[in-house]
Design a protein around this motif. Structure first.
Motif, PDB file in Angstrom:
ATOM      1  N   VAL A  65      21.468  13.217  11.359  1.00 23.58           N
ATOM      2  CA  VAL A  65      21.994  11.989  11.947  1.00 23.58           C
ATOM      3  C   VAL A  65      23.480  12.193  12.240  1.00 23.58           C
ATOM      4  N   THR A  66      24.029  11.339  13.090  1.00 26.26           N
ATOM      5  CA  THR A  66      25.470  11.280  13.281  1.00 26.26           C
ATOM      6  C   THR A  66      26.000  10.164  12.392  1.00 26.26           C
ATOM      7  N   VAL A  67      26.976  10.472  11.561  1.00 31.89           N
ATOM      8  CA  VAL A  67      27.443   9.520  10.554  1.00 31.89           C
ATOM      9  C   VAL A  67      28.846   9.025  10.893  1.00 31.89           C
ATOM     10  N   TYR A  68      29.020   7.714  10.777  1.00 32.66           N
ATOM     11  CA  TYR A  68      30.294   7.060  11.053  1.00 32.66           C
ATOM     12  C   TYR A  68      30.811   6.398   9.783  1.00 32.66           C
ATOM     13  N   VAL A  69      32.085   6.688   9.458  1.00 36.93           N
ATOM     14  CA  VAL A  69      32.737   6.074   8.292  1.00 36.93           C
ATOM     15  C   VAL A  69      33.991   5.356   8.779  1.00 36.93           C
ATOM     16  N   PRO A  70      33.887   4.086   9.145  1.00 37.54           N
ATOM     17  CA  PRO A  70      35.040   3.383   9.712  1.00 37.54           C
ATOM     18  C   PRO A  70      36.029   2.913   8.641  1.00 37.54           C
ATOM     19  N   ASP A  71      37.245   2.675   9.111  1.00 39.72           N
ATOM     20  CA  ASP A  71      38.268   2.018   8.307  1.00 39.72           C
ATOM     21  C   ASP A  71      38.132   0.512   8.508  1.00 39.72           C
ATOM     22  N   TYR A  72      37.750  -0.203   7.468  1.00 34.66           N
ATOM     23  CA  TYR A  72      37.644  -1.663   7.539  1.00 34.66           C
ATOM     24  C   TYR A  72      38.741  -2.359   6.743  1.00 34.66           C
TER      25      TYR A  72
END
Length: 243
Positions: A65-72
């Motif tokens: 999968v392509t994984v996204y870890v955003p800054d919230y």
């Protein structure tokens, strides 16, 4: 939130992804699948913690999968030394941090990111650790699901209505000792999940504590086994429902 939300251990390793943008948010991205994506919603240590980036790399490679870890957290980064340094940990006011990053404040940007991923990928999953769990369950609500599968580990800030409204396959990674995911909430979850009409997995980790899946001690055999089992369980969940 409890002091357990700011305790733990920093992991060794070098992440392989890149920093870019997802909508208006800074984000760490790893993996190259064009059809399946996973959104990670972090605990209070946020998107720059080496541990969560290493986990993202594992998910990307092992679940394809392509994984996204955003800054919230609007660029606010908690000093990772607070994990193991009692003095720095004491100075970190976790409740003030939550006040600056309440559900009401952060929900709109989380929704915007999920909608963008949903428009670009055939399947989208999400996993939330501690603080991030409430958002993942809301994204998977039966009212307007924006993801195809949900996973949460040692959740914090959960309300019963967020559990009762789950509308997608849902996984709970639950340690034995957890002041935030209380015995009462665990009991409610176990009673409610079978009534929702969706596949679910409740994975129990005896002897382990809140934060084990992202901040466990890799030098302790029991904790290492637990955090690796949690990683493997999440990978299985993504492979099962995103492909």
């Amino acid at each position: 939130m409890s002091s357990c939300c700011k305790e733990g251990f920093k992991w060794n390793g070098t992440s392989v992804g890149k920093e870019t943008k997802l909508g208006k948010n800074d984000v760490y991205v790893t993996g190259d699948n064009k059809d399946a994506a996973v959104l990670i919603i972090c605990d209070v240590f946020g998107w720059k913690l080496p541990n969560v980036r290493l986990l993202a790399d594992h998910y990307a490679k092992e679940a394809d999968v392509t994984v996204y870890v955003p800054d919230y957290f609007d660029g606010e980064v908690v000093d990772e030394d607070a994990l193991s340094n009692p003095e720095k940990r004491e100075k970190f006011d976790v409740m003030a941090f939550i006040g600056r990053n309440s559900k009401e404040i952060r929900w709109p940007e989380i929704v915007a990111n999920a909608k963008e991923l949903k428009s670009n990928y055939k399947k989208v999953g999400a996993i939330g650790f501690c603080y991030g769990a409430w958002a993942v369950l809301r994204l998977g609500s039966k009212d307007e699901p924006l993801i195809d599968s949900a996973s949460v580990a040692h959740p914090s800030l959960l309300e019963e209505k967020e559990i009762a409204n789950i509308g997608v396959p849902a996984q709970f990674l639950s340690p034995e000792t957890d002041p935030m995911f209380t015995p009462e909430l665990k009991e409610f979850t176990l009673k409610t999940l079978p009534t929702l009409g969706v596949p679910f997995n409740y994975d129990y980790y005896p002897g382990l504590v809140h934060g084990f899946a992202t901040r466990g001690d890799q030098s302790d055999p029991k904790q290492k086994e637990g955090l690796e089992r949690a990683k493997n369980s999440a990978v299985y969940w993504f492979k099962q429902y995103l492909h």
